[in-house]
Scaffold this motif. Structure first.
Motif, PDB file in Angstrom:
ATOM      1  N   PHE A 158      47.383 -37.435 162.028  1.00 52.30           N
ATOM      2  CA  PHE A 158      47.481 -36.140 161.352  1.00 52.30           C
ATOM      3  C   PHE A 158      46.136 -35.402 161.396  1.00 52.30           C
ATOM      4  N   CYS A 159      45.058 -36.146 161.159  1.00 51.95           N
ATOM      5  CA  CYS A 159      43.728 -35.521 161.200  1.00 51.95           C
ATOM      6  C   CYS A 159      43.438 -34.976 162.597  1.00 51.95           C
ATOM      7  N   VAL A 162      45.375 -31.805 163.055  1.00 51.62           N
ATOM      8  CA  VAL A 162      44.748 -30.690 162.333  1.00 51.62           C
ATOM      9  C   VAL A 162      43.538 -30.175 163.111  1.00 51.62           C
ATOM     10  N   VAL A 212      44.768 -32.687 143.962  1.00 48.71           N
ATOM     11  CA  VAL A 212      44.962 -31.679 145.020  1.00 48.71           C
ATOM     12  C   VAL A 212      45.741 -30.473 144.481  1.00 48.71           C
ATOM     13  N   ILE A 215      43.406 -28.300 142.649  1.00 48.29           N
ATOM     14  CA  ILE A 215      42.522 -27.578 143.586  1.00 48.29           C
ATOM     15  C   ILE A 215      43.291 -26.395 144.188  1.00 48.29           C
ATOM     16  N   TYR A 347      50.331 -25.590 148.151  1.00 47.33           N
ATOM     17  CA  TYR A 347      49.142 -25.820 148.970  1.00 47.33           C
ATOM     18  C   TYR A 347      48.975 -24.730 150.028  1.00 47.33           C
ATOM     19  N   THR A 362      45.900 -25.138 159.679  1.00 48.88           N
ATOM     20  CA  THR A 362      46.244 -26.400 158.996  1.00 48.88           C
ATOM     21  C   THR A 362      47.714 -26.392 158.559  1.00 48.88           C
ATOM     22  N   GLN A 366      50.610 -29.077 159.545  1.00 43.35           N
ATOM     23  CA  GLN A 366      51.567 -29.676 158.597  1.00 43.35           C
ATOM     24  C   GLN A 366      52.983 -29.610 159.158  1.00 43.35           C
TER      25      GLN A 366
ATOM     26  N   ALA B 188      47.425 -33.936 152.102  1.00 43.45           N
ATOM     27  CA  ALA B 188      46.483 -34.453 153.106  1.00 43.45           C
ATOM     28  C   ALA B 188      45.768 -33.293 153.797  1.00 43.45           C
ATOM     29  N   ALA B 189      46.534 -32.254 154.145  1.00 47.11           N
ATOM     30  CA  ALA B 189      45.931 -31.095 154.833  1.00 47.11           C
ATOM     31  C   ALA B 189      44.947 -30.386 153.915  1.00 47.11           C
ATOM     32  N   THR B 190      45.313 -30.237 152.643  1.00 46.23           N
ATOM     33  CA  THR B 190      44.405 -29.565 151.698  1.00 46.23           C
ATOM     34  C   THR B 190      43.128 -30.395 151.526  1.00 46.23           C
ATOM     35  N   LEU B 192      41.820 -32.378 153.671  1.00 48.20           N
ATOM     36  CA  LEU B 192      41.047 -32.227 154.902  1.00 48.20           C
ATOM     37  C   LEU B 192      40.323 -30.872 154.937  1.00 48.20           C
TER      38      LEU B 192
END
Lengths: 401, 206
Positions: A158-159, A162, A212, A215, A347, A362, A366, B188-190, B192
């Motif tokens: 996934f990283c 992205v 998260v 945030i 998000y 991003t 996703q 996960a994206a947030t 990152l």
């Protein structure tokens, strides 16, 4: 002569008696040490240590002992096994634990040093009968949790996705993001409050500042505060955690600075209430009923209080936009609010509002991630249900223990 | 520097703590424990600021006799009172326990009990059959409600409980899991974005 014969018989008798006494003792000792002697007192076969390993996926200081249970006469069933440990094979063994007869393993976590040799034996409770010797074995900490391999691989993939998408975004590639009604309504909701001359209430949830969802709530708060600064509308932010309050104050202050209206910023409008769930709910409900904000935002983590807040806001006549990643609370918000950001939409709000290509990138990553998961699910279901292949189930198995 | 330093700290801590999840070794456990202690220390100082904020807000209301300023007196008296009882008599003192068990707990329970009425009023609005989707929602709600009460089973010869279980175990779980998948990837994206400094609005900047 007769005295010699008499003495000889006396000595023989003593030796015979000593031998008679020693033979059983020697038998027991031999049985205890070598474990392959004949069974005694109802024990047919003695237990044997079958596996002695450093406990996997831990920080060390732990050894797992596994054994094969012995077999016993029905007349003699021992209660269990006493686990014995020593740091030298031929030294005295300390009792470190007890397991009932049906158990076949024991995890020793008592004062073990990493990198030191240990030996183990089992003693059948109520007897002197010992198992085979196990060891030496050393405890050590692992540098990778093998049970989390699937999570690790998915995280890395996934990283990488992205980062690839971010590279495309940096090169100027444009991404399409579907319209999200809840976010589109933010400006209208702020405009409504401005027209009515009433404040806006922004509740950043009951999550701590490190979560998260909180945030994400702060990122939306920044956009909302910027608009309220431009429109000269009051924004009230009650906070559940003092840390959230500090971050919220900083976010709102910066938004007012960005909007060129630092003079309108009022620190007292962003305040801490309490860290108790229902007193917090009561206080926020009180604010809604007394100050009658025209617009309510509920963004972040919410629990049982979600419906109480949203219903009170509805009764107070406010337009309400909520967003949470708690699946159980989403129906409550849907029932009582005008717009709801469902799960990941919370998000996505920041990227959606900013239209920054990097942030939008991003979101696209996703989407790809979701598409990959859905394909994997479908293939996994078909292969397991139709063809009986459990390969996908095994590769995605996660053991966090 | 005001921007770069927080981003660098965020990246390093974020990266190390992500690794920590996959590494059970003691050294990484220590990192996790230490960061948790830091968090508690920050939380303590933040609590001081939080209480100051609360006191200033309500003192302001009392001083200028703003609307409903009487409630502010109750808030401040409660704050000072329970703090004194807790500090003087410790948390285990009978007075502190009495305040907790006979004032705070019943108030919280009362608040929670109100949820039933809020659910009734929200359900009344949500389940009005104005559109096709709202009608489906209403039917699903009726089936689930009837499936959960004994009379539902009696009048439908056991059909409502079965239908209710089907609704809860299949469409409901499927929808929940879909949301959770999105939430997981979104989180996960947030994370990152925050780690890489793409998302900076939590620092008070666009």
């Amino acid at each position: 002569m007769s005295s010699c014969i008499h003495r000889f018989f006396n000595r023989s008798a003593i030796l015979f008696l000593v031998a008679l006494y020693l033979i059983p003792l020697a038998h027991v000792k031999c049985f205890a040490q070598e474990n392959n002697s004949s069974p005694s007192s109802g024990i047919i076969t003695v237990p044997s240590i079958s596996n002695l390993i450093d406990t996997p996926n831990d920080h060390g200081n732990s050894i797992t002992i596994t054994w094969k249970v012995g077999s016993y006469d029905p007349s003699f069933v021992p209660m269990g096994y006493v686990i014995l440990r020593s740091d030298k094979a031929d030294r005295a063994y300390d009792s470190i634990g007890f397991q009932l007869i049906g158990e076949t393993s024991f995890v020793d976590t008592g004062n073990l040093l990493n990198g030191k040799d240990y030996y183990y034996k089992l003693r059948v409770e109520g007897t002197d009968v010992l198992s085979t010797l196990g060891g030496p074995v050393q405890a050590s900490g692992q540098w990778f949790h093998s049970g989390k391999m699937a999570t690790f691989v998915v995280t890395v993939l996934f990283c990488v996705t992205v980062i690839i998408v971010l590279i495309f975004a940096r090169r100027g590639r444009e991404f399409y993001i579907r319209p999200i009604a809840g976010i589109n309504a933010i400006d209208d909701a702020i405009g409504r409050a401005t027209e009515m001359g009433k404040p806006i209430l922004y509740v950043p949830g009951l999550g701590s500042a490190s979560e998260v969802a909180t945030i994400a709530a702060f990122t939306i708060m920044g956009r909302v505060a910027k608009r309220t600064a431009e429109y000269r509308t009051r924004v009230i932010v009650p906070c559940y955690y003092p840390e959230s309050m500090i971050v919220a104050q900083e976010v709102v202050k910066s938004a007012y600075l960005d909007a060129g209206r630092p003079d309108l910023y009022n620190e007292k409008e962003i305040f801490f209430l309490t860290q108790e769930q229902f007193p917090f709910t009561a206080a926020v409900n009180g604010i809604m009923l007394r100050d009658k904000p025209a617009t309510n935002f509920f963004m972040g983590k919410f629990y049982a209080e979600s419906l109480m807040l949203a219903e009170t806001g509805f009764e107070a006549g406010a337009i309400q936009i909520a967003g949470t990643d708690e699946p159980i609370q989403i129906p409550f918000f849907v029932a009582a609010c005008d717009y709801v950001l469902i799960g990941e939409e919370l998000y996505a709000a920041s990227a959606y509002l900013s239209r920054d290509p990097m942030q939008l990138g991003t979101l696209k990553a996703q989407d790809w991630g979701k598409a990959a998961l859905v394909i994997l699910l479908i293939v996994g279901i078909i292969s397991a249900s139709v063809f009986g292949i459990d390969f996908f189930i095994r590769i995605l198995d996660v053991n966090v223990m | 520097m005001k921007r770069q330093l927080p981003i660098a700290i965020t990246f390093i801590l974020g990266f190390v703590l992500t690794l920590q999840y996959f590494i059970p070794h003691r050294s990484f456990e220590i990192v996790y424990e230490v960061t948790n202690i830091w968090l508690q220390i920050i939380g303590f100082f933040a609590m001081i600021l939080g209480i100051l904020s609360l006191v200033m807000l309500h003192w302001d209301k009392i001083q200028y006799k703003k609307t409903n300023w009487g409630y502010s007196i109750v808030t401040l008296v409660s704050l000072v009172g329970i703090t004194l009882v807790g500090v003087i008599g410790t948390e285990e003192s009978p007075a502190f326990n009495w305040l907790y068990n006979y004032i705070l707990a019943p108030i919280s329970a009362t608040m929670f009990a109100l949820l039933a009425f809020f659910i009734a009023s929200a359900a009344y609005r949500a389940f009005r059959a104005r559109t096709i989707i709202a009608t489906i929602l209403l039917l699903a709600a009726i089936i689930v409600m009837m499936g959960r009460v004994p009379i539902g089973s009696i009048i439908s010869f056991g059909i409502f409980p079965k239908l209710s279980d089907i609704l809860l175990n299949y469409p409901n779980v499927a929808a929940k899991r879909a949301i959770l998948m999105g939430v997981g990837l979104g989180a996960a994206a947030t994370g990152l974005k925050v780690m890489l400094g793409i998302e900076r609005s939590y620092m008070g900047s666009d």
